[in-house]
Structures are given as structure tokens and as C-alpha cells.
Design an enzyme around this catalytic site. Sequence first.
Site, short mmCIF file in Angstrom:
data_model
loop_
_atom_site.label_atom_id
_atom_site.label_comp_id
_atom_site.label_asym_id
_atom_site.label_seq_id
_atom_site.Cartn_x
_atom_site.Cartn_y
_atom_site.Cartn_z
N MET A 1 -4.40 -3.38 5.34
CA MET A 1 -2.80 -2.55 4.50
C MET A 1 -3.28 -2.85 2.86
O MET A 1 -1.86 -3.16 2.48
CB MET A 1 -1.89 -2.74 5.59
CG MET A 1 -1.78 -1.92 6.43
SD MET A 1 -3.64 -2.40 7.80
CE MET A 1 -3.03 -4.20 8.33
N CYS A 2 -4.13 -2.97 2.11
CA CYS A 2 -3.50 -3.18 1.08
C CYS A 2 -4.58 -2.08 -0.17
O CYS A 2 -4.97 -1.36 0.57
CB CYS A 2 -4.51 -4.37 0.39
SG CYS A 2 -3.88 -5.73 2.16
N THR A 3 -4.51 -2.52 -1.34
CA THR A 3 -5.12 -1.86 -2.03
C THR A 3 -5.73 -2.60 -3.32
O THR A 3 -4.87 -3.30 -4.05
CB THR A 3 -4.03 -0.73 -2.64
OG1 THR A 3 -3.57 0.00 -1.86
CG2 THR A 3 -5.25 0.29 -3.55
N GLU A 94 -8.10 -7.37 1.35
CA GLU A 94 -8.80 -5.91 1.74
C GLU A 94 -9.62 -5.80 3.03
O GLU A 94 -10.35 -5.82 2.68
CB GLU A 94 -9.47 -5.57 0.31
CG GLU A 94 -9.40 -4.22 0.16
CD GLU A 94 -7.92 -3.04 -0.20
OE1 GLU A 94 -7.34 -2.66 0.69
OE2 GLU A 94 -7.53 -3.82 -1.39
#
Length: 485
Positions: A1-3, A94
Site C-alpha cells: 500500500m505504498c508508492t 513497497e
Amino acid sequence: MCTTILVGKNASYDGSTLMARNEDSPSGQFSAKKLVVVLPENQPRKYKSVLSSFSIDLPDNPLRYTSMPNADNKEGIWAAAGVNSANVSMTATETLTSNYRVTAADPFVKDGISEEDMVTIVLPYIHSAKEGALYLADLLEKYGTYERNGIGFQDKDEIWWLETIGGHHWMAVRVPDDKYVVVANQQGIDSFDFVDAFSKKENNMCSNDLIDFIIDNHLDLSMSKQQLSQQTNFDVRAAFGTHTDSDHVYNTPRVWAMERYLNPTDYKWDGDNADYNPQSDNLPFSLKPEKKITIEDIKYVLSSTFQFTKYDPYSKFSLEPARFRPVGVNRNNFMAITQLRGYAQENCMALQWLAVGSNPFNSLVCLYSNVNKVPDYFSKVTNKVSTDNLYWSTRLIAVLADSHYSECINEIERYQLESLIDSGRLVNVYDKLTLDCLDKDTIELLQGCNQKVADNIQKATDELLSKLLYICSMAMKNGYNKSDN
């Protein structure tokens, strides 16, 4: 749930390597974060996970490092990102996707290592980006992992990106100096050079048995008849990745938005005949940007809500039923941008830019990493809502501004710009002050700079919160213009 975005030194505005990631909470959750410094005497020698039964004895020679742990450690440390005293940075992780064929062939390890653990058990012991990738790779092969992850390692010259494959396998690639990389919760690496990986290892590394693993489990989907050991452009995404409907709503649109911003004219991004669209499975892993990338560019793309497209939730032209998952969401925990400046003195080379809370509404501040402590405004964070720290103040700002976006956004943009100006000004001053300092004096000097940053952003944040509270109060639905007196 990251970028994540990674920028090679020849693609950045000042020749620094730049590595940045948003950490996001799972849906329906918020994780308060704080910035701390872990001194060698405070680094555990025996480490035990909270969410699994993984445990390990750690070396007795840790380096000092910065860390972004959870404010509440009931689910573990989750150190997330940091820079050690050797000027090496790590960001983890990530969360990625992989197809069932991979995890069926190499199942996850229930008590293996995970995002909860990785920074704490790796960052204090590495002295280069490449060494960091290999250090973590050894742990993955020995202990396994119970999740799919991508991890970044950075020094002043190189950035390496490692992706886990199943429970024990891995591959890593070096980010080209003149390119940037964007990854958003999906298998990122698109091609791999097995010739380099099993010879010079200049830009590619992997598990020693990865070729046999691919062959034995029929993971190579290419039509090529060339032996894997001779392939320099192996299709990684076809072998290990996913291309699901949820990917096209949750993952690929974010990569599309970021690459669209950084390469606006190299490709056609919109319309029926677009080279790439928000649901494209073949979005490039790395691109040479049209202009050199700045800190404010990274802040902008990691705050993206698809501005100036029909997918922007804050635009009156948005297509609400077709909304994609933005980069900047309500459950952003923090953004960390690590800038390792090869041209600067070693004692002030590493800068850690920090923003907390929902990125469209927060501000970026710059802190020196060569310190022994962090100002309370960034480090004294608990689960109790309080305006005594930046994290909760920013959360309050975001809630107010989200409900009254058009009325509040000008004040927020002014606040964001002023904080960048203030950070840049202080860095320019303190870089010069450190030229003739001894190590001990440098640390104290840089801690003083960080405290000024904290004092300035606290004052600006309190003022912004007061302004937004007034704006939003005047716009309440129970407002009435006729005064009682």
C-alpha cells in the site's frame, strides 16, 4: 500500500541520488509515525518480530541510523526508512503482487522476515547500496519471507532495487544513473539481464538458482527459444507479476500519473490512441526524464490526485464512478525523500526530507541525518491526537481541507512553498557552517539546524491550522449571517 520513486544521480537536479516512498496504512487504518535516531547502544542484539515468531541474533557492530517507526509498537517497529552513519539509505517496503504460479512453487514462510523487520535488521550493518541488497538477499534465502516486497537501497553513487520472488527468491537491479523508476504495489522490474547477473553483476543480481527455479516451474512465458542464461531482456512481469482488474484500478494508474508528469511530451498519455493509459500493463519500469528531477517534483508526484485529469476527486469534472486509487490518499502515513549529495562534505551529505499525513495537504521539511537526536515535534508522537507534533497537526489540516478544498487549497499551497523555501535556506547556511567543524561539533550544529526547522514548521503549521479552522467554521451548514446582537 505504498508508492516509490527512485532517481539516478544524473537524472536529479543537483547530481544527488534521490530515493522516496510513501508509506500508506491498509484500508480503514491509520498508523501514526515518528522520526527517531537509533544509537548503536540502543540497537537490539536479539531481535524478535511481533507479528510472527521470527527472531535473529544481530551483529554487535551496528551503525547509528535514523528510523521512521510506528508511534505505537504493538504490531512491531516498522522502521520503514532511514539513513545510517555511513550515508547509506534504505526504504522498506513497497508491497508487490505476484501470480499464484510463483508462490505455489516457492511458498511464503509463515515465520519469515517481513516489512515489520527489514530496516531494523539490515540498515545498521551496510556500507553501500549494493551491499545492502546482498545483505538482505542472504537473509531472504536463509529465513524466507511471508509477503511480496520491493526494497530500495541508496548511496551517493547508486540505487539498487530488490524484489522478492515467492518465499525465498529475489532479484535486484541498479537504477540507471540517467533514469528514474516508479513502483506502485505491483511487480515493478520489467526486464532482467541474466548474462550480467551471472557474470559481472554490474546492474543485475539474483538468487543463484533463479534460472533453475524458472525452468522447473514453467514460469518463462516468452516465445523466445533462447536459453535463459543467455537472455539479456527476460520478461520479469510475465513470469512473476499480475495483470488483474484490481491492478488496473489500484496500481497502474499511479505509475501512469507519475510518468505522465515527468515525461509529458515523450509519449501520448491520454485519448483513444494513447501510448500509455491508466490501465496499461506495459508502463516502463524506468524512464529518462524530460528535465532533471527536483525535490518539489517528487513531492508533487507522490501527492498526486490525478490533477488536471478527469480522475481527480477534487475536480468538478471528475468521473466519480471511474475513480482510480490516487498516489496521495487519506491514509498516507509519511513520505521520506532521501537526498545523498556526493558533492557535499561527508558529515552533512545526507538529507532526509519528511512529510507526514495525507500528502496533498502536508508540507515537506528537510532534516540533516548526521545527528544523535531528533526534535520533539517529529519524534514525540503517540496515538493521542495532539497539536504538539507534526503528524497529528497535519492529519487535522487534511480533514478540514478535504471537506472545503477550494476554500483551503490556496492557504495550503502557500504553506507548502514556504516550508520548502525555509528548508532550502537553512541547508544553504548550515552546509557552509560545517566546513571547518570537527565531527562532534558538526553533529551539534546540525541538530541545531534541525531544531530551527522544527520550530519554524511548528509555527507555520499552527498558523495554518488556525486559518483553516476559521475558513471551515464559516462554511458550516448551520451558519447564519444575521448576528444575534
